[in-house]
Structures are given as C-alpha cells and as structure tokens.
Design an enzyme around this catalytic site. Sequence first.
Site, short mmCIF file in Angstrom:
data_model
loop_
_atom_site.label_atom_id
_atom_site.label_comp_id
_atom_site.label_asym_id
_atom_site.label_seq_id
_atom_site.Cartn_x
_atom_site.Cartn_y
_atom_site.Cartn_z
N HIS A 99 -28.16 -72.27 50.87
CA HIS A 99 -27.16 -71.69 51.78
C HIS A 99 -27.78 -71.64 53.17
O HIS A 99 -29.01 -71.72 53.32
CB HIS A 99 -26.82 -70.26 51.37
N CYS A 144 -21.35 -70.60 55.68
CA CYS A 144 -22.45 -71.35 55.12
C CYS A 144 -22.07 -72.82 55.21
O CYS A 144 -21.03 -73.22 54.70
CB CYS A 144 -22.67 -70.93 53.66
N HIS A 147 -21.43 -74.97 52.06
CA HIS A 147 -20.30 -74.52 51.24
C HIS A 147 -19.11 -74.09 52.08
O HIS A 147 -18.27 -73.31 51.64
CB HIS A 147 -20.75 -73.37 50.33
N MET A 152 -17.08 -70.49 51.87
CA MET A 152 -18.16 -69.50 51.89
C MET A 152 -18.37 -69.02 53.33
O MET A 152 -19.02 -69.71 54.14
CB MET A 152 -19.45 -70.09 51.32
CU LIG Z 1 -23.65 -71.50 50.67
#
Ligand SMILES: [Cu+2]
Length: 159
Positions: A99, A144, A147, A152
């Site tokens: 992340h 993130c 993602h 996210m």
């Molecule tokens: Cu992530």
Amino acid sequence: MAATMTSSSIMGTRVAAPQRMAVQARATVVPTAALRQDAVRFAKAAGVTAASLALTFAANAATTVKCGADGGGLVFEPSEVTIKAGDSVTWKNNAGFPHNIVFDEDNIPEGTKAESFSHEDYLNGPGETVSSKFTTPGEYSYYCEPHQGAGMGGKITVQ
Ligand SMILES: [Cu+2]
C-alpha cells in the site's frame, strides 16, 4: 522522629504496661498518618501520570489507521478520522499490501503541500508504519495508489 524519641524516653522511665501500650499505639498511629499523607501525595502524582497516559493511548488509538482490513479487505481502517491541528496520523501496514499513502493538491486545504503528507514509497513489510503531522485545519483526502481502482481511500478531518 519526634514520636520515636518521646516513646523511647517514656519507655526508659519504666512506665506501667498499659501506659506503655498506649504509647506504642500512639507511636504506631503517628507514622501511619504520615504514611497516609505520603500515599495521598503519591496517589495525586500517580493519578496525573495515569491520566496523561490514558490520554496518550486514546489519542494514538484514534489516529492509527490500518492499511488493509484484518480480513484482507483493500481499505483504510478507519477510512475517516478526525484529529486536532498539530496531531499526527500513523498508517500501519496490516494486510493486502503493498500500500501507499497519496494526497493530491486538489483534496487538501489551500496552502498545504501534498508531498508533505504523502508516503508514496510502498509499504511492503507487515506492521510497517509511516506518519504525517497535520497543522492546518480542514479536510484531507488520500488514496492508495496500487488499490485506487478498488476504492482504497481515506479522509482526515483536522479541527
Ligand atoms: Cu492499498
């Protein structure tokens, strides 16, 4: 000190047993009272320490964001946090990594710089943490990068 001296000098004059007992009892009471005062003083000092510790723990708990849910979900948890100006947010790598934490100029208060909050280097290690300090009140949204497509993202409100 005074109590001990009085007690010994009376003992030295061979007082009757009941009187001696009374003296001993009094001698016991005096240090106890002194101890109790010390205990109160200690409790007051300890109370202050415990209270500030509790505050510290509460603040930390409120401003730590997990990267990835315990179940592996690609989310920041909690995704929204509210802090006070001058506080920091810590992101802790939890699951589903790598992340990272990316702020955009469009989604932070005017006059603040995205790069001073972002952590674009991927968090690869379990439990790895990064922190950012927020001094300007307002709303800060971040995401993130790996993602972003999965949604996210998170929001920080600085009061
Ligand atoms: Cu992530």
